[in-house]
Scaffold this motif. Structure first.
Motif, mmCIF file in Angstrom:
data_model
loop_
_atom_site.group_PDB
_atom_site.id
_atom_site.type_symbol
_atom_site.label_atom_id
_atom_site.label_comp_id
_atom_site.label_asym_id
_atom_site.label_seq_id
_atom_site.Cartn_x
_atom_site.Cartn_y
_atom_site.Cartn_z
ATOM 1 N N GLN A 76 -7.387 7.489 -8.553
ATOM 2 C CA GLN A 76 -6.098 7.832 -7.960
ATOM 3 C C GLN A 76 -5.178 8.436 -9.021
ATOM 4 O O GLN A 76 -5.275 8.108 -10.202
ATOM 5 C CB GLN A 76 -5.469 6.590 -7.334
ATOM 6 C CG GLN A 76 -6.295 6.001 -6.200
ATOM 7 C CD GLN A 76 -5.561 4.891 -5.479
ATOM 8 O OE1 GLN A 76 -4.357 4.958 -5.264
ATOM 9 N NE2 GLN A 76 -6.302 3.847 -5.096
ATOM 10 N N ASP B 65 -5.670 0.618 1.249
ATOM 11 C CA ASP B 65 -6.462 0.662 2.489
ATOM 12 C C ASP B 65 -7.093 -0.688 2.810
ATOM 13 O O ASP B 65 -8.272 -0.783 3.172
ATOM 14 C CB ASP B 65 -7.543 1.756 2.397
ATOM 15 C CG ASP B 65 -6.941 3.147 2.262
ATOM 16 O OD1 ASP B 65 -5.891 3.401 2.890
ATOM 17 O OD2 ASP B 65 -7.515 3.968 1.517
ATOM 18 N N PRO C 181 -3.720 -6.104 -1.532
ATOM 19 C CA PRO C 181 -2.812 -5.580 -0.505
ATOM 20 C C PRO C 181 -1.884 -6.664 0.052
ATOM 21 O O PRO C 181 -2.333 -7.760 0.401
ATOM 22 C CB PRO C 181 -3.758 -5.041 0.567
ATOM 23 C CG PRO C 181 -5.038 -5.791 0.372
ATOM 24 C CD PRO C 181 -5.127 -6.106 -1.087
ATOM 25 N N ASP D 126 0.843 -1.199 0.000
ATOM 26 C CA ASP D 126 0.000 0.000 0.000
ATOM 27 C C ASP D 126 0.876 1.246 0.000
ATOM 28 O O ASP D 126 1.705 1.447 0.888
ATOM 29 C CB ASP D 126 -0.883 -0.016 1.246
ATOM 30 C CG ASP D 126 -1.988 1.028 1.214
ATOM 31 O OD1 ASP D 126 -1.823 2.057 0.533
ATOM 32 O OD2 ASP D 126 -3.024 0.817 1.872
ATOM 33 N N GLY D 127 0.689 2.104 -1.021
ATOM 34 C CA GLY D 127 1.376 3.392 -1.080
ATOM 35 C C GLY D 127 2.792 3.355 -1.605
ATOM 36 O O GLY D 127 3.439 4.401 -1.696
ATOM 37 N N ALA E 74 1.502 8.464 2.797
ATOM 38 C CA ALA E 74 1.094 9.201 1.601
ATOM 39 C C ALA E 74 2.055 10.355 1.329
ATOM 40 O O ALA E 74 2.502 11.032 2.243
ATOM 41 C CB ALA E 74 -0.324 9.727 1.766
ATOM 42 N N ALA F 176 1.964 -0.065 5.375
ATOM 43 C CA ALA F 176 1.736 0.888 4.291
ATOM 44 C C ALA F 176 2.814 1.959 4.300
ATOM 45 O O ALA F 176 3.401 2.275 5.334
ATOM 46 C CB ALA F 176 0.358 1.529 4.431
ATOM 47 N N ARG G 19 -3.062 3.418 -3.501
ATOM 48 C CA ARG G 19 -3.579 3.362 -2.130
ATOM 49 C C ARG G 19 -4.617 2.251 -2.062
ATOM 50 O O ARG G 19 -5.601 2.257 -2.810
ATOM 51 C CB ARG G 19 -4.242 4.686 -1.744
ATOM 52 C CG ARG G 19 -3.394 5.940 -1.899
ATOM 53 C CD ARG G 19 -2.080 5.904 -1.171
ATOM 54 N NE ARG G 19 -2.159 5.402 0.208
ATOM 55 C CZ ARG G 19 -1.117 5.373 1.030
ATOM 56 N NH1 ARG G 19 0.061 5.782 0.630
ATOM 57 N NH2 ARG G 19 -1.269 4.906 2.251
#
Length: 476
Positions: A247, A285, A316, A222-223, A324, A321, A283
């Motif tokens: 995104q 989540d 994921p 993630d990210g 951001a 993560a 992303r």
């Protein structure tokens, strides 16, 4: 980790970083690579064979596809800017073929166009392509004999040329070959399916593929920052890419490498033949996120009864993560071309009806030899292309990069090097090009059915009459 990521984003000049992804994260769609058999670090020497191979495209169903080296797409060819690339090509298909190196500024003898640069490579014959790759970027290869059929059946592959001095260091990268194929119950659709209407619309496949796969899945962090090199190798389909619920992408490059400066985009549109170099940090989540392509309105019949297609599903990973952050900005010094003294070339793309058959035609000029454009070696031309032909047309010029310009002849921002330009319905696009190498160079709509229905001609640079037979390596 957050501090490291921030440094990467601010400078884009860090030393080689370590992967942020789980082991084997890209195994579900990693392209096989062509083996370099030459020990010289400045020479990449490979073998490439076109042949029919039985592949599972639709789940549980095998299809006799046309392939390079038995795979769909063909193997990823890797080289570095300035390398000499030697490709020993052999044809095991039931039909003549060639290999065109889309976007590479090759000598005319290596351009892969029968009648303009070489003889067709007949079944059982071979040909050696030998040239220097002068520019960094993502390019691709495909045939130029009955190209709508042969590309549609599966003949295409990616060529990635790296710059050893590249300052953008993103360890987690994907090469994404976007395409489609038309098949039912393991049988390829006929290349002339739908008759003249199919040719006018431009035939699209019923299976949309990424690296030859239907809706592959990747497990990602993630990210975590990724770099995607994307090429649209479909013979008619436009791709309008959207990630998840919108995104952002950072578009850093197009056909000819990095742009003057990168741009944040929420959609990326690629016509057939076009490429994009993007940075993304999906992303998740805790949920899966999908890269989709929306139906793109390229004219009559192109969006009716269509829905979005899933391309890649990102799942994921069981890893912390990444915080951001803004996607990196990338710049490149691209001097603006000048329209002063450029020869004007005005081209109209039109529909025609002759002897009861409907097709396309290129009109305008100045032309010679029917619809060929003439140029002296080193001449700069200002092309103005007006689309009066109902559908959008991605126009590709062989052998050269150009700069898109506005109605005043000023390069549009951000400046970029292109070899394929999207000309929408009822629109005009313009570009400046310096034609600095002799030869009869093809230009055509890269909706390949449209090219074969009339949107195809040449730019003849230098004394074409003096060429005669082009030198090439050709053996039985």
């Amino acid at each position: 980790m957050k501090t490291f990521f921030a440094v990467l984003l601010l400078s884009a000049t860090v030393v080689e970083a370590q992967t942020l992804q789980p082991a084997g994260w890209d195994a579900g769609m990693k392209l096989p690579e062509a083996a370099d058999t030459n020990p010289d670090p400045k020479i990449v020497e490979i073998t490439l064979e076109s042949r029919v191979a039985s592949l599972e495209i639709a789940p549980g169903v095998r299809t006799e596809a046309w392939t390079y080296n038995g795979g769909l797409p063909g193997p990823l060819i890797r080289a570095r800017k300035g390398d000499r690339l030697i490709v020993h090509f052999s044809n095991k298909l039931p039909q003549a073929t060639t290999v065109h190196w889309h976007g590479i500024q090759v000598p005319i003898e290596m351009d892969g166009v029968p009648g303009a640069s070489q003889a067709p490579v007949e079944p059982g014959e071979s040909f050696t392509y030998d040239f220097v790759v002068p520019d960094a970027g993502l390019f691709w290869y495909h045939p130029h004999v009955m190209s709508a059929a042969q590309v549609g059946f599966g003949l295409y592959g990616a060529l990635l040329v790296e710059d050893p001095e590249d300052t953008v260091k993103v360890p987690d990268q994907l090469v994404l070959v976007l395409s489609d194929i038309a098949t039912d119950d393991g049988k390829l659709h006929s290349a002339d399916s739908g008759g003249i209407l199919g040719a006018l619309l431009g035939r699209e496949g019923n299976y949309v593929l990424v690296n030859g796969r239907v809706k592959p899945a990747l497990t990602v962090r993630d990210g975590a920052l990724q770099r995607w090199r994307i090429v649209n190798t479909a013979k008619s389909r436009y791709f309008e890419l959207v990630l998840g619920d919108g995104q952002p992408f950072e578009l850093i490059g197009v056909d000819g490498g990095y742009m003057e400066y990168s741009q944040k985009r929420w959609t990326i549109v690629l016509g057939p033949g076009e490429r994009a170099d993007v940075l993304v940090a999906p992303r998740l989540d805790g949920k899966s996120v999908t890269l989709i392509t929306n139906p793109f309105n390229r004219g009559f019949g192109s969006t009716e009864f269509r829905s979005a297609e899933d391309l890649i599903v990102f799942e994921p990973a069981n890893l912390p993560a990444i915080a951001a952050a803004e996607l990196p900005k990338v710049t490149r010094d691209i001097p603006a071309m000048s329209a002063k003294g450029a020869t004007p070339i005005n081209i109209d793309l039109v529909m025609i009806k002759e002897q009861g058959l409907t097709g396309f035609k290129i009109e305008g000029g100045p032309f010679w030899r029917k619809s060929a454009v003439r140029a002296a070696v080193g001449e700069t031309q200002l092309w103005t292309i007006t689309n009066k032909a109902i559908w959008a047309h991605p126009i590709h010029l062989h052998g050269f990069f150009f700069q898109e310009v506005d109605e005043k002849g000023v390069p549009v921002s951000p400046r970029a090097w292109k070899d394929t330009i999207h000309v929408p319905v009822d629109a005009t696009k313009r570009f400046l090009v310096k034609l600095d190498r002799p030869g009869s160079w093809m230009y055509h709509c890269h909706i390949l059915d449209h090219a074969e229905a009339g949107l195809m001609s040449t730019v003849d640079v230098g004394d074409i009459d003096a060429f005669g037979e082009h030198s090439h390596t050709h053996s039985h």
